[in-house]
Design an enzyme around this catalytic site. Structure first.
Site, PDB file in Angstrom:
ATOM      1  N   ASP A 102      70.030  40.856  36.403  1.00 40.69           N
ATOM      2  CA  ASP A 102      70.408  39.454  36.578  1.00 40.69           C
ATOM      3  C   ASP A 102      70.487  38.846  35.181  1.00 40.69           C
ATOM      4  OD1 ASP A 102      70.598  36.822  37.823  1.00 40.69           O
ATOM      5  OD2 ASP A 102      69.538  37.711  39.527  1.00 40.69           O
ATOM      6  N   ASP A 204      73.960  34.490  36.824  1.00 40.38           N
ATOM      7  CA  ASP A 204      73.336  33.436  37.627  1.00 40.38           C
ATOM      8  C   ASP A 204      73.978  32.070  37.389  1.00 40.38           C
ATOM      9  OD1 ASP A 204      70.790  32.617  39.196  1.00 40.38           O
ATOM     10  OD2 ASP A 204      70.663  31.330  37.428  1.00 40.38           O
ATOM     11  N   GLU A 267      77.688  34.452  40.178  1.00 36.88           N
ATOM     12  CA  GLU A 267      77.206  33.509  41.187  1.00 36.88           C
ATOM     13  C   GLU A 267      77.712  32.117  40.839  1.00 36.88           C
ATOM     14  OE1 GLU A 267      73.167  31.656  43.179  1.00 36.88           O
ATOM     15  OE2 GLU A 267      73.512  31.554  41.036  1.00 36.88           O
ATOM     16  N   HIS A 328      68.311  35.882  48.198  1.00 37.77           N
ATOM     17  CA  HIS A 328      66.947  35.366  48.083  1.00 37.77           C
ATOM     18  C   HIS A 328      66.898  33.843  48.139  1.00 37.77           C
ATOM     19  CE1 HIS A 328      68.788  35.079  44.227  1.00 37.77           C
ATOM     20  NE2 HIS A 328      67.826  34.293  43.791  1.00 37.77           N
ATOM     21  N   ASP A 329      68.050  33.198  48.285  1.00 36.76           N
ATOM     22  CA  ASP A 329      68.097  31.731  48.321  1.00 36.76           C
ATOM     23  C   ASP A 329      68.438  31.180  49.706  1.00 36.76           C
ATOM     24  OD1 ASP A 329      67.663  31.521  45.539  1.00 36.76           O
ATOM     25  OD2 ASP A 329      69.808  31.714  45.129  1.00 36.76           O
TER      26      ASP A 329
HETATM   27  C1  GLC Z   1      70.425  30.811  41.203  1.00 33.12           C
HETATM   28  C2  GLC Z   1      69.346  31.724  41.751  1.00 33.12           C
HETATM   29  C3  GLC Z   1      68.200  30.872  42.241  1.00 33.12           C
HETATM   30  C4  GLC Z   1      67.657  30.097  41.071  1.00 33.12           C
HETATM   31  C5  GLC Z   1      68.746  29.293  40.374  1.00 33.12           C
HETATM   32  C6  GLC Z   1      68.305  28.811  39.046  1.00 33.12           C
HETATM   33  O1  GLC Z   1      71.011  30.030  42.170  1.00 33.12           O
HETATM   34  O2  GLC Z   1      69.881  32.542  42.760  1.00 33.12           O
HETATM   35  O3  GLC Z   1      67.200  31.642  42.838  1.00 33.12           O
HETATM   36  O4  GLC Z   1      66.658  29.221  41.496  1.00 33.12           O
HETATM   37  O5  GLC Z   1      69.903  30.057  40.142  1.00 33.12           O
HETATM   38  O6  GLC Z   1      68.289  29.857  38.120  1.00 33.12           O
END
Ligand code: GLC
Length: 521
Positions: A102, A204, A267, A328-329
């Site tokens: 990541d 991310d 993402e 995971h979110d």
């Molecule tokens: C992304 C991750 C999440 C995190 C956020 C801030 O959305 O998937 O878990 O809290 O970024 O880094």
């Protein structure tokens, strides 16, 4: 044996997300770690996937479960050491698995030495590595931007008399992607991990890079719903998906292209048009900008069927699709759509055109678990008490067996344990979710048609969806019943596989409730 093709691994394969805190604890700390991942790698291999993406493993104060990084080059001690990482890289390589880490470019931890330097004085050379602004005309924050976990996205720094930007927690100050030195350093970080043998990154929160320089106010979103979280009460017109952010994505890709066979998965939550922009000019952006539609969708057939067509049509020429159903979110599939629909949904994910990403535990049918107040970890939940918001329920440790710590830990687990049947029990149960996932993945490996073939809708009404996948001489049909009632078969073909246990394939004349059926045309 996998039916061989010339396609690159990130098109041909399946990605499996490991959330390291909850995969396997090898030390008794109650938190998973790298040696634990090595111990359980055969589970991943036996599942049949091709690549793992591991959520952040870097040194971190763990305010946001590792998404607050204090050293981009190291390994968080709770997860192990660099030697453990190297052992993991060897272990994945030995099994023919690709390894993605990541990469969190949008913000660091406030404990990162860069931020410590930046906040020490306005003249510090690192000051401009973060986003600092004077107060707005009314003396308050420079803009109305809202942090993703609630509250203003600006935090006042008394010592130096300016605000700094934080898209997430105040402990996650936003990095300034307009600063060329910061950019160069971030690219060198990528290179150092590539040099250690990493096959790619999941990048991310990339929509937040380089927000509007003038910090203009975001307009209100009249259609906002509470579950979307506070930040979505505004359209993120000036804070997200900005042109300089796309330039950075192209530069990241150029770094990845310095190495053979690497891939970047991005993402970025946004509209379909916004997501498509992350493929980049001449496809020189992300190989796979995550397609999050299914993670947000209702189990509503017509909407899903229409979206598949819209998504396929929106892809830039040569752009490769991908599908994600959990991470995971977001809520677990079996919780969102129900355990029966989750089986049919697994067939959908694994027979659509495009690289699937599976979140750990989906293959066990894991559900959101209740987390008592005293165990809450997630800042999202802590900042919004009593609202039901929060991501701990989807981050529950993997249930490997039925021992006290469910095979995950010998210590006190950092979150409550799962209530679903253990992996070792599911392995021996032909009706289990694990056996279903293995079988579907095996079918995808057997049939290049499922991995690479074209997609054509055959039928969609309020109850059933059918589509064809074609490749060379082979045509396969997929039929899915979205209801809890029997439905007429919406397409022809000879049944090859059903998601419904104990089904006599020779006798199928209609679709059973929530059935997914694969047929040879
Ligand atoms: C992304 C991750 C999440 C995190 C956020 C801030 O959305 O998937 O878990 O809290 O970024 O880094």
């Amino acid at each position: 044996m996998t039916q061989a093709t010339d396609a690159p691994w990130w098109q041909d394969g399946i990605i499996y997300q490991i959330y390291p805190r909850s995969f396997q604890d090898s030390t008794g700390s109650g938190v998973g770690d790298l040696r634990g991942i090595i111990q359980r790698l055969d589970h991943v291999k036996d599942l049949g996937v091709d690549a793992i993406w591991i959520s952040p493993i870097y040194p971190s104060p763990m305010k946001d479960a590792g998404y607050d990084i204090s050293d981009y080059d190291g390994v968080e001690p709770i997860f192990g050491t660099l030697e453990d990482f190297e052992a993991l890289a060897r272990a994945t390589g030995d099994r023919g698995l690709k390894l993605l880490l990541d990469f969190v470019p949008s913000h660091s931890s406030d404990q990162h030495p860069w931020f410590q330097a930046a906040r020490s004085s306005r003249d510090d050379p690192k000051r401009d590595w973060y986003v600092w602004r004077d107060p707005g005309p009314d003396g308050g924050p420079p803009s109305n931007w809202i942090a993703e976990f609630g509250g203003s996205a600006w935090e006042w720094d008394d010592a130096t008399g300016q605000y700094y930007l934080h898209i997430y927690m105040t402990e996650q100050p936003a990095l300034n992607w307009r600063n060329p030195d910061l950019r160069a350093e971030m690219y060198d970080i990528m290179r150092r991990w590539f040099d250690r043998g990493v096959d790619g990154f999941r990048v991310d929160a990339v929509e937040h890079l380089a927000p509007d320089d003038q910090c203009r106010d975001n307009p209100p979103n009249p259609d906002w719903r509470f579950e979307q979280g506070p930040a979505r009460s505004l359209f993120r017109k000036f804070s997200s998906h900005q042109p300089a952010g796309f330039d950075a994505v192209h530069e990241m890709r150029a770094v990845a292209d310095e190495y053979p066979d690497r891939a970047l998965v991005g993402e970025a939550y946004g509209t379909l048009d916004e997501v498509m922009l992350y493929y980049g000019k001449d496809l020189k952006g992300f190989h796979l900008p995550f397609n999050f539609y299914l993670i947000e969708a209702e189990w509503d057939l017509l909407a899903i069927a229409d979206y598949i067509d819209t998504y396929e049509a929106a892809l830039p020429e040569g752009g490769w699709p991908n599908w994600v159903m959990g991470n995971h979110d977001r809520d677990r599939v079996a919780t969102r759509w129900g355990p029966d629909a989750a089986r049919a949904a697994a067939m959908l994910l694994l027979t659509l055109r495009g690289t699937p990403t599976i979140y750990q535990g989906e293959e066990l049918g894991m559900v959101n678990e209740a987390v008592p107040d005293h165990m809450i970890q997630d800042p999202w939940a802590i900042n919004n008490p009593g609202t039901g918001l929060g991501r701990d329920p989807v981050r529950i440790p993997m249930p490997w067996d039925d021992s006290a710590g469910r095979g995950f830990t010998d210590g006190e687990p950092w979150l409550p344990l799962s209530t679903v049947p253990a992996a070792n029990a599911q392995e021996d149960d032909p009706r289990s979710m694990l056996v279903l996932y293995r079988h579907l993945i095996w079918l995808r490996r057997q049939h290049a048609t499922l991995r690479l073939g074209d997609y054509r809708r055959l039928h969609a009404d309020a109850a059933t969806l059918a589509y064809a996948r074609g490749h060379g001489d082979e045509v396969l049909h997929v039929a899915i019943n979205f209801t809890d009632r029997t439905q007429p078969l919406p397409c022809g073909g000879t049944p090859v596989f059903s998601t419904v246990p104990d089904r006599d394939l020779a006798e199928i004349s209609e679709l059973a409730p929530h059935e997914g059926l694969l047929l040879r045309a």
